[in-house]
Design a protein around this motif. Structure first.
Motif, PDB file in Angstrom:
ATOM      1  N   ALA A  16       0.842  -1.198   0.000  1.00  0.00           N
ATOM      2  CA  ALA A  16       0.000   0.000   0.000  1.00  0.00           C
ATOM      3  C   ALA A  16       0.876   1.246   0.000  1.00  0.00           C
ATOM      4  O   ALA A  16       2.079   1.188   0.282  1.00  0.00           O
ATOM      5  CB  ALA A  16      -0.918   0.009   1.216  1.00  0.00           C
ATOM      6  N   LEU A  17       0.263   2.379  -0.333  1.00  0.00           N
ATOM      7  CA  LEU A  17       1.003   3.638  -0.350  1.00  0.00           C
ATOM      8  C   LEU A  17       1.651   3.905   0.994  1.00  0.00           C
ATOM      9  O   LEU A  17       2.797   4.367   1.081  1.00  0.00           O
ATOM     10  CB  LEU A  17       0.063   4.797  -0.726  1.00  0.00           C
ATOM     11  CG  LEU A  17       0.696   6.191  -0.798  1.00  0.00           C
ATOM     12  CD1 LEU A  17       1.726   6.251  -1.918  1.00  0.00           C
ATOM     13  CD2 LEU A  17      -0.377   7.252  -0.990  1.00  0.00           C
ATOM     14  N   ILE A  18       0.912   3.613   2.062  1.00  0.00           N
ATOM     15  CA  ILE A  18       1.454   3.753   3.407  1.00  0.00           C
ATOM     16  C   ILE A  18       0.834   2.673   4.285  1.00  0.00           C
ATOM     17  O   ILE A  18      -0.370   2.408   4.189  1.00  0.00           O
ATOM     18  CB  ILE A  18       1.167   5.163   3.977  1.00  0.00           C
ATOM     19  CG1 ILE A  18       1.845   5.337   5.328  1.00  0.00           C
ATOM     20  CG2 ILE A  18      -0.318   5.435   4.074  1.00  0.00           C
ATOM     21  CD1 ILE A  18       1.827   6.766   5.816  1.00  0.00           C
ATOM     22  N   PRO A  19       1.616   1.981   5.106  1.00  0.00           N
ATOM     23  CA  PRO A  19       1.060   0.925   5.956  1.00  0.00           C
ATOM     24  C   PRO A  19       0.071   1.493   6.965  1.00  0.00           C
ATOM     25  O   PRO A  19       0.312   2.544   7.570  1.00  0.00           O
ATOM     26  CB  PRO A  19       2.304   0.356   6.662  1.00  0.00           C
ATOM     27  CG  PRO A  19       3.470   0.796   5.841  1.00  0.00           C
ATOM     28  CD  PRO A  19       3.077   2.101   5.237  1.00  0.00           C
ATOM     29  N   THR A  20      -1.038   0.814   7.146  1.00  0.00           N
ATOM     30  CA  THR A  20      -2.025   1.282   8.127  1.00  0.00           C
ATOM     31  C   THR A  20      -1.463   1.227   9.548  1.00  0.00           C
ATOM     32  O   THR A  20      -1.951   1.928  10.434  1.00  0.00           O
ATOM     33  CB  THR A  20      -3.306   0.433   8.054  1.00  0.00           C
ATOM     34  OG1 THR A  20      -2.961  -0.960   8.233  1.00  0.00           O
ATOM     35  CG2 THR A  20      -3.998   0.617   6.714  1.00  0.00           C
ATOM     36  N   GLY A  21      -0.427   0.398   9.751  1.00  0.00           N
ATOM     37  CA  GLY A  21       0.199   0.324  11.066  1.00  0.00           C
ATOM     38  C   GLY A  21       0.801   1.649  11.513  1.00  0.00           C
ATOM     39  O   GLY A  21       1.006   1.875  12.705  1.00  0.00           O
ATOM     40  N   MET A  22       1.095   2.526  10.540  1.00  0.00           N
ATOM     41  CA  MET A  22       1.632   3.840  10.875  1.00  0.00           C
ATOM     42  C   MET A  22       0.660   4.637  11.744  1.00  0.00           C
ATOM     43  O   MET A  22       1.061   5.515  12.506  1.00  0.00           O
ATOM     44  CB  MET A  22       1.917   4.635   9.594  1.00  0.00           C
ATOM     45  CG  MET A  22       3.079   4.115   8.771  1.00  0.00           C
ATOM     46  SD  MET A  22       4.645   4.581   9.494  1.00  0.00           S
ATOM     47  CE  MET A  22       5.779   3.675   8.442  1.00  0.00           C
ATOM     48  N   PHE A  23      -0.631   4.329  11.612  1.00  0.00           N
ATOM     49  CA  PHE A  23      -1.640   5.084  12.337  1.00  0.00           C
ATOM     50  C   PHE A  23      -2.007   4.439  13.666  1.00  0.00           C
ATOM     51  O   PHE A  23      -2.899   4.927  14.362  1.00  0.00           O
ATOM     52  CB  PHE A  23      -2.900   5.238  11.477  1.00  0.00           C
ATOM     53  CG  PHE A  23      -2.641   5.899  10.152  1.00  0.00           C
ATOM     54  CD1 PHE A  23      -2.423   7.259  10.076  1.00  0.00           C
ATOM     55  CD2 PHE A  23      -2.611   5.151   8.978  1.00  0.00           C
ATOM     56  CE1 PHE A  23      -2.184   7.878   8.864  1.00  0.00           C
ATOM     57  CE2 PHE A  23      -2.373   5.752   7.756  1.00  0.00           C
ATOM     58  CZ  PHE A  23      -2.158   7.125   7.694  1.00  0.00           C
TER      59      PHE A  23
END
Length: 462
Positions: free
Chosen positions: A257-264
């Motif tokens: 993905a463009l950015i991992p959801t784990g970042m949030f």
């Protein structure tokens, strides 16, 4: 290579990286003192210049995360050079702009896209090349100091150039600095090989960009048509929700993905991102409001406005120079809280003193306190976010961090600017600043919720 020569080589790398951050921050604020000159020369309005400034900041915010992902695919140094080249072309086109449309293409789009490509490599290369905790903390401190200095000194330098030559020469100055950075960047060696086969999330890129654009455009048109503004903002939020569902779906299907959801999911990082967003929102919003008010209402020219805004630069420099010493003795949370407190006091001073006297120099004390506050919290906020993730995720978090900061800058100009330009009165001036102070209180609350056990040096990315 000896320790001394290795240290010299790293310093040679840090110079172009710090200059790149400086010129991008400079570009976001120097147009504030050119409002009258540009609007008269291009036969447009203050709202037109506001649109160009906000669009530049918004393009950066919308494309910063994709810019960070492209570094993995094509290489950090290559993206840095391409971004610098795009920025330089945009600066030259802006200098020659015959009208607002060409200025938006050059400044808002080309310079915005160029910045989105070059800033992520600055932070990723710094993280990778500066391996020691102390060395990395100093490197980030230098880069963030240059970011704050560029934003704060932009009005003075832009005012000097505009008054001495013209506003077009200020863009020529940017192009010359870009040439210098490109030449200095020859000393940079990309330590990690790019992977051209790495997939790129085009759908996520489009959804995130469209969502942010709709959200900010809704704020910009609020004073003209409330229903359209609400519709745009709701549409923006829905598209951003779609973006989140999109990247979560890609992750569940095993695709990148463009950015991992784990970042949030990292609470400390989320709070740090909130403080980053708000500190830039307040800085850029207040800079635009004060600069526009002094020029349009008080009739000050570019250099006079720039000199008055220098108070913020002095404050920012003073606190930035003390930041490393303070970081050894105080927790990051404490520094960020102090920063917001000083910033809010500064805004209060701007409001209170402007009611006492019409003398524009009455703004100096408030701007000084604002500069002190912003300079104090810039580096700790970045350290908090960057240190929340391991080195293999620094590309993603660097892009997200810069995107959130630039979104704050665009929101600050859009929100405070929209309130001011609605009537251009002392009441509108006060209302815009009160709004920024209220948002600053949210930043203070977020900072108060951060962990208090680590100093900035301890928390530098490992």
């Amino acid at each position: 290579m000896t320790g001394t020569s290795a240290s010299d080589a790293l310093r040679a790398v840090l110079v172009p990286l710090a200059l790149a951050q400086f010129i991008c921050s400079f570009a976001g604020s120097n147009m504030n003192v050119m409002i009258n000159d540009i609007s008269h020369d291009l036969h447009t309005t203050v709202q037109g210049v506001q649109l160009s400034i906000t669009a530049f900041l918004l393009v950066m915010a919308a494309l910063m995360i994709p810019g960070g992902k492209l570094t993995d695919k094509y290489g950090r140094k290559r993206c840095l050079i391409v971004g610098l080249a795009l920025y330089g072309v945009g600066a030259v086109l802006s200098a020659c702009a015959p009208g607002l449309g060409v200025l938006i293409i050059g400044n808002s789009i080309l310079e915005g896209v160029g910045t989105a490509m070059l800033i992520p490599p600055v932070y990723i290369l710094t993280t990778i090349l500066f391996t020691g905790v102390a060395a990395r903390a100093r490197a980030f401190g230098t880069i963030m100091a240059m970011a704050g200095l560029g934003a704060a000194a932009g009005p003075l330098i832009g005012g000097l150039i505009t008054s001495a030559i013209s506003w077009r020469a200020a863009f020529g100055f940017q192009a010359l600095v870009i040439v210098v950075i490109i030449l200095l960047s020859r000393a940079i060696t990309d330590p990690v090989r790019p992977d051209p086969t790495r997939p790129f999330d085009v759908g996520g890129t489009v959804l995130s960009a469209v969502g942010l654009v709709l959200l900010v455009m809704g704020i910009l048109v609020l004073k003209n048509n409330g229903w359209v503004a609400i519709a745009l903002m709701v549409a923006g939020l829905l598209v951003l929700l779609w973006f989140f569902l999109w990247i979560r779906g890609r992750e569940r299907s095993g695709r990148e993905a463009l950015i991992p959801t784990g970042m949030f999911r990292n609470r400390t990082s989320n709070l740090g991102l909130v403080t980053q967003n708000i500190q830039w929102l307040v800085l850029m919003g207040a800079s635009f409001v004060v600069a526009a008010y002094l020029q349009v209402v008080r009739g000050y020219d570019a250099i006079e406005t720039g000199v008055i805004l220098t108070s913020a630069t002095v404050g920012l420099l003073a606190s930035s120079l003390s930041a490393e010493r303070l970081a050894k003795r105080r927790a990051q949370r404490t520094l960020v809280m102090w920063g917001f407190a000083l910033t809010i006091i500064g805004i209060g001073g701007l409001i209170a003193l402007s009611a006492v006297s019409a003398n524009p120099w009455i703004s100096a004390p408030g701007l000084l306190f604002m500069g002190l506050g912003i300079g104090l919290m810039l580096t700790p906020s970045v350290n908090i976010v960057q240190s929340s993730f391991p080195e293999e995720e620094q590309g993603e978090i660097s892009g997200l961090s810069r995107s959130v900061s630039n979104l704050g800058s665009s929101l600050g100009t859009a929100i405070a600017g929209t309130i001011l330009v609605a009537t251009f009165t002392s009441h509108a001036y006060a209302a815009a600043l009160i709004t920024l102070a209220a948002i600053g209180l949210i930043g203070f609350a977020a900072a108060a919720s951060l962990p208090a056990s680590r100093t900035a040096a301890d928390a530098a990315p490992a």
